[in-house]
Enzyme design. Structure first.
Site, PDB file in Angstrom:
ATOM      1  N   TRP A 104      39.106  48.613  47.706  1.00 27.41           N
ATOM      2  CA  TRP A 104      38.934  48.718  46.255  1.00 27.41           C
ATOM      3  C   TRP A 104      37.658  49.463  45.906  1.00 27.41           C
ATOM      4  CZ3 TRP A 104      43.270  48.341  43.974  1.00 27.41           C
ATOM      5  CH2 TRP A 104      44.252  47.505  44.497  1.00 27.41           C
ATOM      6  N   ASP A 174      32.393  44.680  40.598  1.00 27.08           N
ATOM      7  CA  ASP A 174      33.816  44.374  40.476  1.00 27.08           C
ATOM      8  C   ASP A 174      34.011  42.988  41.085  1.00 27.08           C
ATOM      9  OD1 ASP A 174      36.524  44.037  40.753  1.00 27.08           O
ATOM     10  OD2 ASP A 174      36.875  45.853  41.936  1.00 27.08           O
ATOM     11  N   LYS A 198      43.773  36.976  39.388  1.00 25.13           N
ATOM     12  CA  LYS A 198      43.589  36.273  40.664  1.00 25.13           C
ATOM     13  C   LYS A 198      43.057  34.869  40.418  1.00 25.13           C
ATOM     14  CE  LYS A 198      42.807  40.739  42.501  1.00 25.13           C
ATOM     15  NZ  LYS A 198      44.091  40.905  43.173  1.00 25.13           N
TER      16      LYS A 198
HETATM   17  N1  PMP Z   1      39.345  45.293  42.576  1.00 24.68           N
HETATM   18  C1  PMP Z   1      39.652  44.300  43.417  1.00 24.68           C
HETATM   19  C2  PMP Z   1      38.554  43.634  44.206  1.00 24.68           C
HETATM   20  C3  PMP Z   1      40.981  43.899  43.555  1.00 24.68           C
HETATM   21  O1  PMP Z   1      41.310  42.919  44.398  1.00 24.68           O
HETATM   22  C4  PMP Z   1      41.994  44.548  42.792  1.00 24.68           C
HETATM   23  C5  PMP Z   1      43.444  44.137  42.838  1.00 24.68           C
HETATM   24  N2  PMP Z   1      43.900  43.544  43.951  1.00 24.68           N
HETATM   25  C6  PMP Z   1      41.614  45.591  41.954  1.00 24.68           C
HETATM   26  C7  PMP Z   1      40.289  45.926  41.857  1.00 24.68           C
HETATM   27  C8  PMP Z   1      42.633  46.325  41.125  1.00 24.68           C
HETATM   28  O2  PMP Z   1      42.984  45.506  40.091  1.00 24.68           O
HETATM   29  P1  PMP Z   1      44.103  45.841  39.018  1.00 24.68           P
HETATM   30  O3  PMP Z   1      45.401  45.710  39.717  1.00 24.68           O
HETATM   31  O4  PMP Z   1      43.869  44.806  37.970  1.00 24.68           O
HETATM   32  O5  PMP Z   1      43.865  47.214  38.522  1.00 24.68           O
END
Ligand code: PMP
Length: 362
Positions: A104, A174, A198
């Site tokens: 990510w 994040d 989450k």
């Molecule tokens: N950052 C992290 C640490 C994640 O775990 C995720 C999704 N698994 C995201 C960003 C992306 O999130 P979204 O699907 O809400 O765009």
């Protein structure tokens, strides 16, 4: 048809607190004293104003958000924040530093590079992201626009145990997969963002907590929907917000306050993760993928002696009502996501299953 609940180890959208689901169900057709569903009310109504104000107040109380921070409820997931952060905060001629600890944060870097200068201030890619960088490995750009980190790496199962020391540089984090799992020092951040799906609620809303002085960086030329300043000025009501997701987020936040807050839930999370890691380390049949000092309390990742056994493990676990244990498709293996709402009894069931599986196949 089965209607009883199973143990859901999904990485997200993920398990929600049962009392929250029950309250939402009870009130779905008609909110008490309102006579309409939360799905039906105008976002400009007093009813929704109250829901939004309460959700914000509860988040402020739960995370101890200082008065000079704004709490925004946005859409587009955490992924849109990969774009909005540099669009708003990375000004011409400046450099943004990124701490790259997994898939990510790598995606966040890719998006930021489309907007401006990016410097990778530390990365553990050479070690397959099995750990968090050590303090001495972090090389910051003096006067950087901001430093971006990912507090918990959902795929690799690692987590920052303490915040990096970034001096006066604004820290952007994040926190999508560990927000509200432990106390967070908001005042040490300039901006925090997290998709709710989450640990905080259903998919559809992204919480952004931003220090007020940073709003001045949002250029007036930005598309309105991508400007933090516009969303802040309009109290997250520039357009129709995700009404139901915010309502649910509010219920989950209140549930957490009722549980005793972030310190109390962190103790439960330590205990739950501790049980799993103890089982992983017990004999060597299971192998944790994260280095011990970087292990996540939210996403516990491990391998078995072979991919065949991993497939068998996932299949047999499903038969026992343990769902969602397959690791992310990019890394394989097993991942048990055990967010706040994941019941401790489910962790005990999993460790029991692991013992039995090892007895049969070890
Ligand atoms: N950052 C992290 C640490 C994640 O775990 C995720 C999704 N698994 C995201 C960003 C992306 O999130 P979204 O699907 O809400 O765009």
């Amino acid at each position: 048809m089965k209607s009883e609940r199973i143990y859901n180890f999904s990485a997200g959208p993920a398990v929600l607190p049962l009392p929250v689901l029950e309250q939402a169900q009870r009130d779905l057709v008609s909110l008490p004293d309102v006579g309409m569903s939360i799905l039906e009310v105008s976002h400009r109504s007093k009813v929704f104003e109250g829901v939004l104000a309460r959700a914000e107040a509860d988040i402020r109380e739960l995370a101890n958000v200082p008065a000079n921070y704004r709490v925004l409820f946005l859409q587009g997931g955490a992924s849109l924040q990969f774009t909005m952060v540099p669009m708003n905060l990375l000004q011409e001629g400046m450099t943004a530093d990124y701490l790259v600890t997994g898939a990510w944060s790598s995606k966040a870097v890719d998006e930021a590079r489309k907007i401006g200068n990016v410097h990778v201030a530390a990365t553990t890619k050479a070690e397959q992201f099995t750990r968090i960088p050590r303090a001495e490995e972090i090389v910051l750009t003096p006067g950087a626009a901001y430093v971006h980190m990912t507090s918990n790496n959902t795929i690799f199962g690692t987590e920052w145990k303490t915040l990096p020391d970034v001096g006066d540089i604004p820290l952007v984090s994040d926190t999508s997969s560990d927000m509200f799992s432990r106390p967070i020092d908001v005042g040490r951040h300039a901006l925090i963002y997290a998709g709710a799906q989450k640990n905080m609620g259903p998919a559809g809303v992204t919480v952004v907590i931003i220090r007020e002085d940073l709003l001045a960086r949002s250029a007036a030329s930005l598309p309105v929907m991508l400007s933090y300043a516009v969303h802040a000025e309009n109290g997250s009501m520039f357009n129709t917000p995700p009404v139901f997701a915010i309502y649910m987020l509010g219920l989950v936040t209140r549930w957490l306050i009722g549980k005793g807050g972030l310190g109390a839930i962190a103790a439960v999370n330590e205990r739950k993760a501790g049980k799993l890691y103890t089982e992983i380390d017990r004999t060597g049949f299971y192998r944790g993928t994260a280095q011990k000092d970087s292990r996540s309390l939210m996403n516990v990742t491990f391998r078995l002696p072979s991919e065949e056994l991993e497939k068998q493990f996932v299949k047999d676990a499903e038969k026992d009502g343990l769902d969602g244990l397959k690791g992310h498709r990019s890394v394989g293996g097993i991942r048990a996501s055990i967010y706040n709402a994941f019941p401790e009894a489910g962790v005990d069931t999993l460790t029991g299953f692991m013992k039995e599986f090892e007895r049969r196949h070890g």
